[in-house]
Scaffold this active site. Structure first.
Site, PDB file in Angstrom:
ATOM      1  N   GLY A  21       0.856  -1.217   0.011  1.00 31.81           N
ATOM      2  CA  GLY A  21      -0.031  -0.054  -0.235  1.00 31.81           C
ATOM      3  C   GLY A  21       0.681   1.209   0.052  1.00 31.81           C
ATOM      4  O   GLY A  21       0.587   2.216   0.594  1.00 31.81           O
ATOM      5  N   ALA A  22       1.893   1.361  -0.932  1.00 33.05           N
ATOM      6  CA  ALA A  22       2.873   2.261  -0.739  1.00 33.05           C
ATOM      7  C   ALA A  22       2.818   3.560  -1.513  1.00 33.05           C
ATOM      8  O   ALA A  22       3.500   4.417  -1.544  1.00 33.05           O
ATOM      9  CB  ALA A  22       4.211   1.674  -1.147  1.00 33.05           C
ATOM     10  N   ASN A  23       1.548   3.657  -2.211  1.00 32.39           N
ATOM     11  CA  ASN A  23       1.421   4.788  -3.144  1.00 32.39           C
ATOM     12  C   ASN A  23       0.454   5.888  -2.766  1.00 32.39           C
ATOM     13  O   ASN A  23      -0.019   6.904  -3.188  1.00 32.39           O
ATOM     14  CB  ASN A  23       0.728   4.236  -4.400  1.00 32.39           C
ATOM     15  CG  ASN A  23      -0.420   3.572  -4.528  1.00 32.39           C
ATOM     16  OD1 ASN A  23      -0.688   3.015  -3.488  1.00 32.39           O
ATOM     17  ND2 ASN A  23      -1.107   3.741  -5.630  1.00 32.39           N
ATOM     18  N   GLY A  25      -1.344   7.692   1.416  1.00 29.67           N
ATOM     19  CA  GLY A  25      -1.399   7.621   2.864  1.00 29.67           C
ATOM     20  C   GLY A  25      -0.239   7.363   3.546  1.00 29.67           C
ATOM     21  O   GLY A  25       0.841   7.756   3.251  1.00 29.67           O
ATOM     22  N   GLY A  27       1.623   4.339   3.965  1.00 28.35           N
ATOM     23  CA  GLY A  27       2.472   3.680   3.122  1.00 28.35           C
ATOM     24  C   GLY A  27       3.327   4.669   2.144  1.00 28.35           C
ATOM     25  O   GLY A  27       4.588   4.309   2.209  1.00 28.35           O
ATOM     26  N   SER A 138      -3.612  -1.321  14.931  1.00 24.69           N
ATOM     27  CA  SER A 138      -4.438  -0.089  15.285  1.00 24.69           C
ATOM     28  C   SER A 138      -5.039  -0.038  16.674  1.00 24.69           C
ATOM     29  O   SER A 138      -5.319  -1.186  17.212  1.00 24.69           O
ATOM     30  CB  SER A 138      -5.907   0.026  14.288  1.00 24.69           C
ATOM     31  OG  SER A 138      -6.790   0.834  14.661  1.00 24.69           O
ATOM     32  N   TYR A 164     -13.455  -4.764  11.575  1.00 27.67           N
ATOM     33  CA  TYR A 164     -12.075  -4.156  11.357  1.00 27.67           C
ATOM     34  C   TYR A 164     -11.379  -4.366  12.563  1.00 27.67           C
ATOM     35  O   TYR A 164     -10.267  -4.430  12.693  1.00 27.67           O
ATOM     36  CB  TYR A 164     -12.551  -2.642  11.471  1.00 27.67           C
ATOM     37  CG  TYR A 164     -11.248  -1.948  11.213  1.00 27.67           C
ATOM     38  CD1 TYR A 164     -10.366  -1.772  10.097  1.00 27.67           C
ATOM     39  CD2 TYR A 164     -10.687  -1.030  12.368  1.00 27.67           C
ATOM     40  CE1 TYR A 164      -9.248  -1.155  10.211  1.00 27.67           C
ATOM     41  CE2 TYR A 164      -9.577  -0.173  12.319  1.00 27.67           C
ATOM     42  CZ  TYR A 164      -8.826  -0.227  11.314  1.00 27.67           C
ATOM     43  OH  TYR A 164      -7.714   0.413  11.249  1.00 27.67           O
TER      44      TYR A 164
END
Length: 292
Positions: A21-23, A25, A27, A138, A164
């Site tokens: 998820g690096a692209n 937020g 990440g 979280s 969640y």
């Protein structure tokens, strides 16, 4: 002691980090800081075109690989394409509070993306990891309960926030159990967990309810930035003398914001019997056995 910041990241030249998820937020903030410190980063993203645009802006030694954590076939393909050692794996990507949905393999979507996809990815990459695994949890893991009899909400009422919470409790229990197994097998690898506190990212805009608007306001009023939210991850990923099994989060009130420090977690996260049963069930569901 002075608060830990990105200025405290040791030089990362010669080190390779995979960030899911690096692209966007957290990440993206994590990736940017690692690149600035000299690391080679493999951005594991679902949209490689968007990831490529981000990589071009970042410069440095950045590559992009396609990874859809909601599809175990994609997870296996990504892992098979990693043909070099990986110093650090950062299990960052996630979903929060979304309507009920299923992954390609039939898993409840939040559990599948946040936890089971990362469980499979870590196991498939483990023979190439040389230093540590960092898994994002979280503060809302405290809402969770591991539903061993119905992990994927195949029956009964679905409640997005408890789902969640379960997914993030599972992530934290995975990090603890992985460290337990590293230690027991004599491995030099380390497993860490981290959480960002309340950080303003696009994670809070996908519930498809009025909560999106409420969280949008809160993002502007009380949330810390994505860059500050990434500090616990960066500390867990780069602090050279940090012992395995640590859980890093913001040190401010309620762990909502502040500089990264070791933090505590719920009693449920330390239940070894449930952790062991969750691990066995995760191996069965993903088809990924661990060598530890």
């Amino acid at each position: 002691m002075a608060a830990w910041t990105t200025d405290d990241i040791p030089p990362q030249q010669g080190r390779t980090v995979v960030v899911t998820g690096a692209n966007s937020g957290l990440g993206l903030a994590t990736t940017r800081a690692l690149v600035d410190a000299g690391a080679r980063v493999l951005m594991a993203v679902r949209d490689v075109e968007a990831g490529g645009r981000v990589a071009a802006e970042l410069g440095g030694a950045v590559t992009v690989g396609r990874l859809d954590l909601a599809d175990l076939t994609s997870v296996r393909e990504f892992a098979a394409g990693v043909d070099h050692p990986v110093d650090v794996l950062v299990n960052n990507a996630g979903l929060m509070g979304i309507p009920k949905a299923r992954t390609a393999d039939g898993f409840e979507m939040q559990l599948g993306v946040n936890y089971l996809g990362h469980f499979a990815l870590t196991g498939l990459l483990l023979d190439r990891i040389t230093d540590r695994v960092v898994t994002l949890s979280s503060g809302l893991h405290r809402l969770g309960r591991i539903r061993l009899d119905d992990l994927n909400y195949d029956s009964g009422r679905y409640e997005r926030w408890t789902a969640y919470g379960q997914s993030k409790l599972a992530c934290l229990m995975f990090a603890y159990e992985l460290e337990y197994r590293f230690t027991g097998s004599g491995s030099r690898l380390r497993s860490m967990a981290a959480h960002p506190g309340y950080a303003a990212t696009n994670l809070q805009s996908r519930t498809e309810t009025v909560a999106d608007a409420v969280m949008g306001v809160l993002n502007k009023v009380i949330a810390q930035s994505g860059e500050d939210g990434a500090l616990p991850t960066l500390h867990a990923a780069t602090a050279p003398d940090l012992p395995g099994g640590m859980y890093i989060g913001p040190g401010g009130p309620g762990e909502m914001w502040g500089a990264p420090v070791p933090v505590g977690s719920s009693a449920a996260s330390h239940d070894r019997a449930v952790r062991r049963r969750l691990w066995d069930l995760s191996e069965d569901l993903t088809g990924v056995p661990y060598p530890v």
